[in-house]
Write a protein that holds these residues in place. Structure first.
Motif, PDB file in Angstrom:
ATOM      1  N   CYS A   2       0.826  -1.193   0.000  1.00 11.80           N
ATOM      2  CA  CYS A   2       0.000   0.000   0.000  1.00 11.80           C
ATOM      3  C   CYS A   2       0.869   1.255   0.000  1.00 11.80           C
ATOM      4  O   CYS A   2       1.806   1.360   0.784  1.00 11.80           O
ATOM      5  CB  CYS A   2      -0.883  -0.042   1.250  1.00 11.80           C
ATOM      6  SG  CYS A   2      -2.204   1.137   1.256  1.00 11.80           S
ATOM      7  N   LYS A   3       0.555   2.196  -0.899  1.00 10.15           N
ATOM      8  CA  LYS A   3       1.218   3.498  -0.892  1.00 10.15           C
ATOM      9  C   LYS A   3       0.380   4.434  -0.032  1.00 10.15           C
ATOM     10  O   LYS A   3      -0.812   4.621  -0.288  1.00 10.15           O
ATOM     11  CB  LYS A   3       1.328   4.064  -2.308  1.00 10.15           C
ATOM     12  CG  LYS A   3       2.443   3.453  -3.111  1.00 10.15           C
ATOM     13  CD  LYS A   3       2.478   3.918  -4.541  1.00 10.15           C
ATOM     14  CE  LYS A   3       2.665   5.386  -4.719  1.00 10.15           C
ATOM     15  NZ  LYS A   3       2.815   5.790  -6.136  1.00 10.15           N
ATOM     16  N   ILE A   4       1.004   5.014   0.991  1.00  9.95           N
ATOM     17  CA  ILE A   4       0.303   5.900   1.917  1.00  9.95           C
ATOM     18  C   ILE A   4       1.115   7.180   2.072  1.00  9.95           C
ATOM     19  O   ILE A   4       2.327   7.127   2.316  1.00  9.95           O
ATOM     20  CB  ILE A   4       0.107   5.230   3.293  1.00  9.95           C
ATOM     21  CG1 ILE A   4      -0.702   3.938   3.142  1.00  9.95           C
ATOM     22  CG2 ILE A   4      -0.579   6.184   4.267  1.00  9.95           C
ATOM     23  CD1 ILE A   4      -0.859   3.140   4.433  1.00  9.95           C
ATOM     24  N   PHE A   5       0.447   8.316   1.927  1.00  6.03           N
ATOM     25  CA  PHE A   5       1.079   9.601   2.200  1.00  6.03           C
ATOM     26  C   PHE A   5       0.865   9.912   3.672  1.00  6.03           C
ATOM     27  O   PHE A   5      -0.262  10.115   4.108  1.00  6.03           O
ATOM     28  CB  PHE A   5       0.495  10.715   1.323  1.00  6.03           C
ATOM     29  CG  PHE A   5       1.223  12.022   1.481  1.00  6.03           C
ATOM     30  CD1 PHE A   5       2.500  12.179   0.958  1.00  6.03           C
ATOM     31  CD2 PHE A   5       0.649  13.070   2.155  1.00  6.03           C
ATOM     32  CE1 PHE A   5       3.179  13.371   1.114  1.00  6.03           C
ATOM     33  CE2 PHE A   5       1.319  14.271   2.309  1.00  6.03           C
ATOM     34  CZ  PHE A   5       2.590  14.426   1.785  1.00  6.03           C
ATOM     35  N   THR A   6       1.936   9.891   4.457  1.00  5.84           N
ATOM     36  CA  THR A   6       1.826  10.057   5.905  1.00  5.84           C
ATOM     37  C   THR A   6       2.168  11.488   6.313  1.00  5.84           C
ATOM     38  O   THR A   6       2.905  12.195   5.615  1.00  5.84           O
ATOM     39  CB  THR A   6       2.754   9.092   6.652  1.00  5.84           C
ATOM     40  OG1 THR A   6       4.107   9.418   6.351  1.00  5.84           O
ATOM     41  CG2 THR A   6       2.465   7.651   6.287  1.00  5.84           C
ATOM     42  N   GLN A   7       1.634  11.866   7.445  1.00  3.09           N
ATOM     43  CA  GLN A   7       1.855  13.211   7.962  1.00  3.09           C
ATOM     44  C   GLN A   7       3.316  13.419   8.375  1.00  3.09           C
ATOM     45  O   GLN A   7       3.889  14.473   8.129  1.00  3.09           O
ATOM     46  CB  GLN A   7       0.934  13.456   9.157  1.00  3.09           C
ATOM     47  CG  GLN A   7       1.019  14.849   9.727  1.00  3.09           C
ATOM     48  CD  GLN A   7       0.032  15.061  10.854  1.00  3.09           C
ATOM     49  OE1 GLN A   7      -0.449  14.114  11.467  1.00  3.09           O
ATOM     50  NE2 GLN A   7      -0.277  16.307  11.117  1.00  3.09           N
ATOM     51  N   ASN A   8       3.925  12.423   8.988  1.00  2.00           N
ATOM     52  CA  ASN A   8       5.267  12.585   9.537  1.00  2.00           C
ATOM     53  C   ASN A   8       6.391  12.035   8.668  1.00  2.00           C
ATOM     54  O   ASN A   8       7.553  12.378   8.877  1.00  2.00           O
ATOM     55  CB  ASN A   8       5.357  11.930  10.915  1.00  2.00           C
ATOM     56  CG  ASN A   8       4.394  12.548  11.898  1.00  2.00           C
ATOM     57  OD1 ASN A   8       3.983  13.687  11.747  1.00  2.00           O
ATOM     58  ND2 ASN A   8       4.019  11.795  12.905  1.00  2.00           N
ATOM     59  N   LEU A   9       6.072  11.158   7.710  1.00  2.00           N
ATOM     60  CA  LEU A   9       7.118  10.495   6.927  1.00  2.00           C
ATOM     61  C   LEU A   9       7.018  10.746   5.430  1.00  2.00           C
ATOM     62  O   LEU A   9       7.850  10.253   4.671  1.00  2.00           O
ATOM     63  CB  LEU A   9       7.078   8.983   7.188  1.00  2.00           C
ATOM     64  CG  LEU A   9       7.230   8.543   8.639  1.00  2.00           C
ATOM     65  CD1 LEU A   9       6.848   7.081   8.795  1.00  2.00           C
ATOM     66  CD2 LEU A   9       8.645   8.795   9.117  1.00  2.00           C
ATOM     67  N   GLY A  10       5.982  11.443   4.990  1.00  2.00           N
ATOM     68  CA  GLY A  10       5.777  11.653   3.563  1.00  2.00           C
ATOM     69  C   GLY A  10       5.248  10.388   2.901  1.00  2.00           C
ATOM     70  O   GLY A  10       4.601   9.551   3.534  1.00  2.00           O
ATOM     71  N   LEU A  11       5.542  10.223   1.641  1.00  2.00           N
ATOM     72  CA  LEU A  11       5.054   9.079   0.874  1.00  2.00           C
ATOM     73  C   LEU A  11       5.867   7.838   1.216  1.00  2.00           C
ATOM     74  O   LEU A  11       7.096   7.845   1.117  1.00  2.00           O
ATOM     75  CB  LEU A  11       5.152   9.370  -0.620  1.00  2.00           C
ATOM     76  CG  LEU A  11       4.633   8.302  -1.561  1.00  2.00           C
ATOM     77  CD1 LEU A  11       3.134   8.086  -1.356  1.00  2.00           C
ATOM     78  CD2 LEU A  11       4.905   8.671  -2.993  1.00  2.00           C
TER      79      LEU A  11
END
Length: 142
Positions: A24-33
């Motif tokens: 899964c590709k997830i854009f995270t608040q603290n780590l980016g993509l």
């Protein structure tokens, strides 16, 4: 060395991996993509609905430096959508935007401003009851 990190995330896409897993590709608040391997999610009692495009999640992840594939330890819905899953026009717009974001986002570092823009835009879109046909165009212009 692996770090356990709590963060919010926006699911962009996933692909099937082996018999019961997904990447899964997830854009995270603290780590980016980031890309995450989620094992056993495609079983009979799965929670694969958590990983539908542009779902807003609270995550506990294992992040290893110098690795391109990480692991999700825990995922829960941060803010459930009330209209997007049930209105076909909104679902189509969300699928289009998830494709565009999957192809264009390359941020592998923290970008709080971009994350908050995406999150607030999707919450606004979910709450909009009418006059949302051009949301995707306005979103892309911003």
């Amino acid at each position: 060395m692996a770090n356990t990190i709590k963060t919010k995330g926006i699911v962009l896409s996933f692909i099937k991996y082996k018999e019961s897993s997904i990447i899964c590709k997830i854009f995270t608040q603290n780590l980016g993509l980031q890309s995450y391997l989620i094992r056993g999610i495609r079983s009979k009692k799965s929670k694969i609905a958590l990983y539908q495009p542009l779902t807003l999640l609270d995550l506990v992840v294992t992040h290893k430096a110098n690795h391109s594939l990480h692991h999700v330890q825990e995922a829960t819905i941060n803010q459930p959508y009330f209209s997007i899953p049930f209105e076909i026009k909104k679902t189509i717009i969300i699928l289009f935007l998830s494709e565009v974001l999957s192809k264009t986002l390359r941020e592998e570092g923290e970008n709080q401003e971009l994350y908050h823009f995406l999150e607030s835009s999707f919450v606004f879109f979910d709450q909009k009851e009418k006059n949302y046909a051009n949301f995707h165009i306005q979103f892309l212009l911003k």
